[in-house]
Design a protein around this motif. Structure first.
Motif, PDB file in Angstrom:
ATOM      1  N   MET A  27      44.364  16.486  14.994  1.00 53.32           N
ATOM      2  CA  MET A  27      43.366  16.912  15.949  1.00 53.32           C
ATOM      3  C   MET A  27      43.816  18.167  16.684  1.00 53.32           C
ATOM      4  O   MET A  27      42.989  18.990  17.035  1.00 53.32           O
ATOM      5  N   ARG A  28      45.095  18.309  16.878  1.00 56.50           N
ATOM      6  CA  ARG A  28      45.622  19.487  17.570  1.00 56.50           C
ATOM      7  C   ARG A  28      45.311  20.753  16.777  1.00 56.50           C
ATOM      8  O   ARG A  28      45.024  21.795  17.340  1.00 56.50           O
ATOM      9  N   ARG A  29      45.361  20.648  15.449  1.00 60.08           N
ATOM     10  CA  ARG A  29      45.088  21.817  14.609  1.00 60.08           C
ATOM     11  C   ARG A  29      43.643  22.281  14.765  1.00 60.08           C
ATOM     12  O   ARG A  29      43.356  23.478  14.790  1.00 60.08           O
ATOM     13  N   ILE A  30      42.723  21.330  14.879  1.00 63.99           N
ATOM     14  CA  ILE A  30      41.317  21.682  15.051  1.00 63.99           C
ATOM     15  C   ILE A  30      41.108  22.397  16.375  1.00 63.99           C
ATOM     16  O   ILE A  30      40.359  23.378  16.461  1.00 63.99           O
ATOM     17  N   ASN A  31      41.763  21.942  17.412  1.00 63.34           N
ATOM     18  CA  ASN A  31      41.616  22.576  18.721  1.00 63.34           C
ATOM     19  C   ASN A  31      42.206  23.982  18.754  1.00 63.34           C
ATOM     20  O   ASN A  31      41.829  24.790  19.592  1.00 63.34           O
ATOM     21  N   ASN A  32      43.151  24.268  17.858  1.00 69.27           N
ATOM     22  CA  ASN A  32      43.779  25.590  17.817  1.00 69.27           C
ATOM     23  C   ASN A  32      43.030  26.583  16.932  1.00 69.27           C
ATOM     24  O   ASN A  32      43.383  27.752  16.897  1.00 69.27           O
ATOM     25  N   MET A  33      42.013  26.117  16.211  1.00 72.74           N
ATOM     26  CA  MET A  33      41.239  27.010  15.335  1.00 72.74           C
ATOM     27  C   MET A  33      40.336  27.911  16.171  1.00 72.74           C
ATOM     28  O   MET A  33      39.819  27.493  17.197  1.00 72.74           O
ATOM     29  N   GLU A  44      35.925  29.876  12.790  1.00 76.33           N
ATOM     30  CA  GLU A  44      36.455  29.121  11.648  1.00 76.33           C
ATOM     31  C   GLU A  44      36.007  27.668  11.726  1.00 76.33           C
ATOM     32  O   GLU A  44      35.652  27.070  10.714  1.00 76.33           O
ATOM     33  N   ARG A  45      36.006  27.111  12.903  1.00 77.73           N
ATOM     34  CA  ARG A  45      35.535  25.730  13.096  1.00 77.73           C
ATOM     35  C   ARG A  45      34.064  25.629  12.690  1.00 77.73           C
ATOM     36  O   ARG A  45      33.655  24.683  12.020  1.00 77.73           O
ATOM     37  N   ARG A  79      33.788  25.843   8.740  1.00 80.15           N
ATOM     38  CA  ARG A  79      34.203  24.603   8.074  1.00 80.15           C
ATOM     39  C   ARG A  79      33.192  23.489   8.304  1.00 80.15           C
ATOM     40  O   ARG A  79      32.902  22.714   7.393  1.00 80.15           O
ATOM     41  N   THR A  80      32.650  23.408   9.511  1.00 80.28           N
ATOM     42  CA  THR A  80      31.654  22.386   9.799  1.00 80.28           C
ATOM     43  C   THR A  80      30.381  22.632   9.003  1.00 80.28           C
ATOM     44  O   THR A  80      29.805  21.690   8.432  1.00 80.28           O
ATOM     45  N   CYS A 138      31.620  33.606   9.512  1.00 81.20           N
ATOM     46  CA  CYS A 138      32.229  33.996  10.793  1.00 81.20           C
ATOM     47  C   CYS A 138      31.408  35.106  11.446  1.00 81.20           C
ATOM     48  O   CYS A 138      31.175  35.090  12.655  1.00 81.20           O
TER      49      CYS A 138
END
Length: 64
Positions: A1-7, A11-12, A15-16, A54
C-alpha cells in the motif's frame, strides 16, 4: 500500500483506468480484443517513454 501512495497521481490514474477496462472486458465476448489492443498500446508507450493517459489526466486536472 505504501508503494501506491508514493505513485504520482497520473500513474495511479493510468493503472486504475487500464485495470477497470480490463475487468469490464472480461464480461463481454469481444473483450479479448480490447485487452490485446490495450496491451499493444501499453508496450508502445513503454517503448517510447510516453504516457498518453498521463497527458489525458493532466488535461482533466487543468479544467478544475
Amino acid at each position: 500500500m505504501r508503494r501506491i501512495n508514493n505513485m504520482p497521481p497520473e500513474e495511479r490514474f493510468s493503472r486504475t483506468l487500464f485495470g477497470v477496462i480490463m475487468i469490464v472486458a472480461a464480461f463481454v465476448h469481444w473483450g479479448k480484443w480490447v485487452v490485446l489492443v490495450l496491451g499493444v498500446l501499453f508496450l508502445i508507450s513503454a517503448w517510447e517513454g510516453y504516457c498518453a493517459t498521463c497527458e489525458f489526466y493532466k488535461r482533466i486536472r487543468s479544467f478544475k
